[in-house]
Design a protein around this motif. Structure first.
Motif, PDB file in Angstrom:
ATOM      1  N   PHE A 110       0.841  -1.193   0.000  1.00 45.15           N
ATOM      2  CA  PHE A 110       0.000   0.000   0.000  1.00 45.15           C
ATOM      3  C   PHE A 110       0.875   1.241   0.000  1.00 45.15           C
ATOM      4  N   VAL A 111       0.255   2.367  -0.312  1.00 47.14           N
ATOM      5  CA  VAL A 111       0.952   3.649  -0.272  1.00 47.14           C
ATOM      6  C   VAL A 111       0.298   4.505   0.802  1.00 47.14           C
ATOM      7  N   MET A 112       1.135   5.219   1.552  1.00 45.37           N
ATOM      8  CA  MET A 112       0.672   6.090   2.620  1.00 45.37           C
ATOM      9  C   MET A 112       0.921   7.542   2.230  1.00 45.37           C
ATOM     10  N   HIS A 113      -0.130   8.370   2.367  1.00 42.78           N
ATOM     11  CA  HIS A 113      -0.034   9.792   2.050  1.00 42.78           C
ATOM     12  C   HIS A 113      -0.080  10.591   3.355  1.00 42.78           C
ATOM     13  N   PRO A 114       1.051  11.137   3.835  1.00 39.92           N
ATOM     14  CA  PRO A 114       1.002  11.981   5.030  1.00 39.92           C
ATOM     15  C   PRO A 114       0.794  13.455   4.645  1.00 39.92           C
ATOM     16  N   PHE A 115      -0.004  14.152   5.438  1.00 42.20           N
ATOM     17  CA  PHE A 115      -0.253  15.578   5.219  1.00 42.20           C
ATOM     18  C   PHE A 115       0.081  16.345   6.488  1.00 42.20           C
ATOM     19  N   LEU A 116       0.963  17.318   6.350  1.00 42.51           N
ATOM     20  CA  LEU A 116       1.341  18.147   7.485  1.00 42.51           C
ATOM     21  C   LEU A 116       0.313  19.262   7.654  1.00 42.51           C
ATOM     22  N   GLY A 117      -0.206  19.403   8.871  1.00 45.80           N
ATOM     23  CA  GLY A 117      -1.215  20.424   9.120  1.00 45.80           C
ATOM     24  C   GLY A 117      -1.104  20.989  10.519  1.00 45.80           C
ATOM     25  N   ILE A 118      -1.546  22.235  10.667  1.00 46.50           N
ATOM     26  CA  ILE A 118      -1.553  22.897  11.972  1.00 46.50           C
ATOM     27  C   ILE A 118      -2.978  22.894  12.509  1.00 46.50           C
ATOM     28  N   VAL A 119      -3.148  22.352  13.706  1.00 47.86           N
ATOM     29  CA  VAL A 119      -4.457  22.330  14.359  1.00 47.86           C
ATOM     30  C   VAL A 119      -4.587  23.589  15.215  1.00 47.86           C
ATOM     31  N   SER A 120      -5.678  24.301  15.039  1.00 49.45           N
ATOM     32  CA  SER A 120      -5.899  25.551  15.762  1.00 49.45           C
ATOM     33  C   SER A 120      -6.202  25.275  17.237  1.00 49.45           C
TER      34      SER A 120
END
Length: 203
Positions: free
Chosen positions: A102-112
């Motif tokens: 499988f392929v994993m897509h990580p997304f960097l995000g800032i939680v308010s």
């Protein structure tokens, strides 16, 4: 079958990763913690069939017709009740391929702060959450272990018909397993690889 059939099928095609059928996505949540910028981690519920009790980021399988980005936000809401509108997505990080499965897509995000205030872990999926300061991760590089990936070829493989002897030298491989020794909650595996990549880029 005509040449135009190939044009029709492949024009505009976006390349994926051959033979990989399953896709997953995770949010890599950055928050402003008591000790500065920190990563938010989950501990998977002990009642889950797959990987109970492991440390991870919120995420899951990409559903048909869903983008990996939308999957990461949806799973974060389902697991932690953090509304998608309270997550500022910064960028997709490098994808990971797990041994062709499988392929994993990580997304960097800032939680308010409002997103953190709304956070309510789902007991069915999440045992607990914790923060790890980025400065701690930068100051404590992971211990890195490795293991060999050895081909195990079936006895009935048709060596004769492809014109090669049974002593054919199949290629082996190796994979690394970084382990961050956060007290009581080691961060390792795919999650550890995502963290290592992020920290290496920020160092």
């Amino acid at each position: 079958m005509t040449l135009n059939d190939f044009r029709t099928r492949w024009t505009g095609h976006e390349p994926g990763i051959q033979d990989v059928k399953q896709q997953y996505a995770v949010l890599v949540p950055l928050v402003e913690g008591p000790e500065g910028p920190s990563l938010l981690f989950e501990v998977r519920a002990s009642t889950l069939v797959h990987q109970p009790g492991e440390v991870c980021f919120p995420g899951g399988r990409v559903e048909p017709g869903e983008s990996p980005k939308d999957c990461a936000l949806r799973e974060t809401f389902e697991e932690l009740a953090i509304p998608p509108g309270e997550v500022e997505l910064i960028a997709p990080l490098d994808r990971l391929v797990q041994q062709g499965k499988f392929v994993m897509h990580p997304f960097l995000g800032i939680v308010s702060p409002a997103g953190m205030a709304a956070m309510t872990p789902s007991p069915a999926e999440v045992d607990s959450t914790f923060l790890v300061p980025v400065e701690w991760l930068l100051a404590h590089p992971p211990q890195v272990y490795s293991y060999e990936l050895k081909p195990q070829v079936a006895p009935d493989f048709p060596y004769d018909s492809i014109g090669f002897p049974r002593g054919y030298r199949w290629r082996s491989g190796e994979t690394t397993v970084p382990v961050y020794p956060w007290p009581d909650r080691p961060i390792w595996g795919l999650t550890g690889r995502i963290v290592r990549h992020l920290m290496e880029e920020m160092a």
